[in-house]
Design a protein around this motif. Structure first.
Motif: not given
Length: 283
Positions: A67-68, A108, A186-187, A213, A217
């Protein structure tokens, strides 16, 4: 060199051939089983205790979502801590990948940077699967189900003089290794589709930021749990956005620990990244 290898060499040389060879090896390696030392928190007679127990996951049914891990951020201390994590994250992810665990990079807001890449197109091509619950754009704190949040993170940057909170990232950090067989998305729906396509029900979250996030997210912990997946957090490969000048006035490190403990109590267990690097001996 085979005809396929020759074609690959024309498209990118030795590195691409190596990626293809890894893909060719994966079917025989995907029988691996992971033994995770899952740590959770339970309340007994008014006292919250830490409980650790082994959990067995088939590598072929498991994925790591990163993540991110962006290339930049408005909070400079956050960037320093992220970059310090990358060498260990690379080691863990490389070994998990070789065992047959799917790797999804989720930086993202940067999908335009990866348009047309095989990793991006792979995620977009997964056929639609209907989720059992709606996939939210953001999964907010639910005080009724998870209690009060342990840290104040309205102004989370711990720089000595925090700058303007604005977008500074354009892609995933270039030092974080990405293989040809990985995915980029990121979907939340795309990731759900990909997991359904490949029979993935076990999800490891790592990356930043734990309190924001990683939890919130559309592919994060709250959503993955609500979708019915088995979820764990890699607690040594994450970092929070927390300023010790805010409540509860503890160190940044302790602030991250409090968030991890909150997740372990209300959402999912945590593991250490090294749990993902070797196959379990089941003999």
């Amino acid at each position: 060199m085979t005809r396929r290898q020759a074609l690959l060499a024309g498209a990118g040389g030795v590195a691409v051939i190596a990626a293809a060879q890894r893909l060719a090896r994966r079917p025989s390696e995907r029988g691996a089983t992971l033994r995770l030392n899952a740590r959770s928190r339970v309340e007994r007679e008014g006292v919250v205790e830490s409980l650790e127990k082994p959990v067995l996951w088939k590598a072929a049914e498991s994925a790591v979502v990163i993540c991110d891990m962006w290339d930049d951020h408005y909070c400079r201390n956050s960037v320093s801590r992220l970059e310090a994590m990358i060498p260990e994250m690379n080691r863990v992810v490389r070994n998990a990948r070789e065992l047959g665990v799917a790797i999804v990079h989720a930086p993202s807001g940067t999908m335009d940077f990866y348009a047309g890449t095989p990793q991006r197109e792979r995620m977009q091509a997964a056929p639609h699967a209907e989720p059992p619950v709606p996939i939210a754009k953001w999964c907010h704190l639910d005080p009724e189900s998870e209690g009060a949040f342990p840290i104040h993170d309205e102004h989370p940057c711990d720089d000595e003089s925090p700058g303007e909170r604005k977008r500074a990232w354009h892609r995933q950090h270039p030092d974080l290794a990405m293989a040809d067989e990985d995915g980029i998305s990121d979907d939340g729906q795309e990731i759900f589709n990909y997991f359904a396509q490949h029979g993935i029900a076990n999800v490891v979250l790592m990356g930043v930021h734990t309190n924001l996030c990683v939890l919130g997210r559309p592919f994060g912990i709250r959503q993955q749990v609500r979708l019915g997946n088995n979820v764990v957090l890699a607690r040594d490969l994450t970092d929070s956005m927390y300023d010790p000048r805010d409540p509860p006035y503890v160190s940044h490190e302790r602030g991250t620990e409090l968030v991890i403990e909150h997740i372990e109590r209300y959402w999912c267990p945590s593991i250490i990244g090294n749990d993902l690097t070797t196959a379990a001996d089941l003999t």
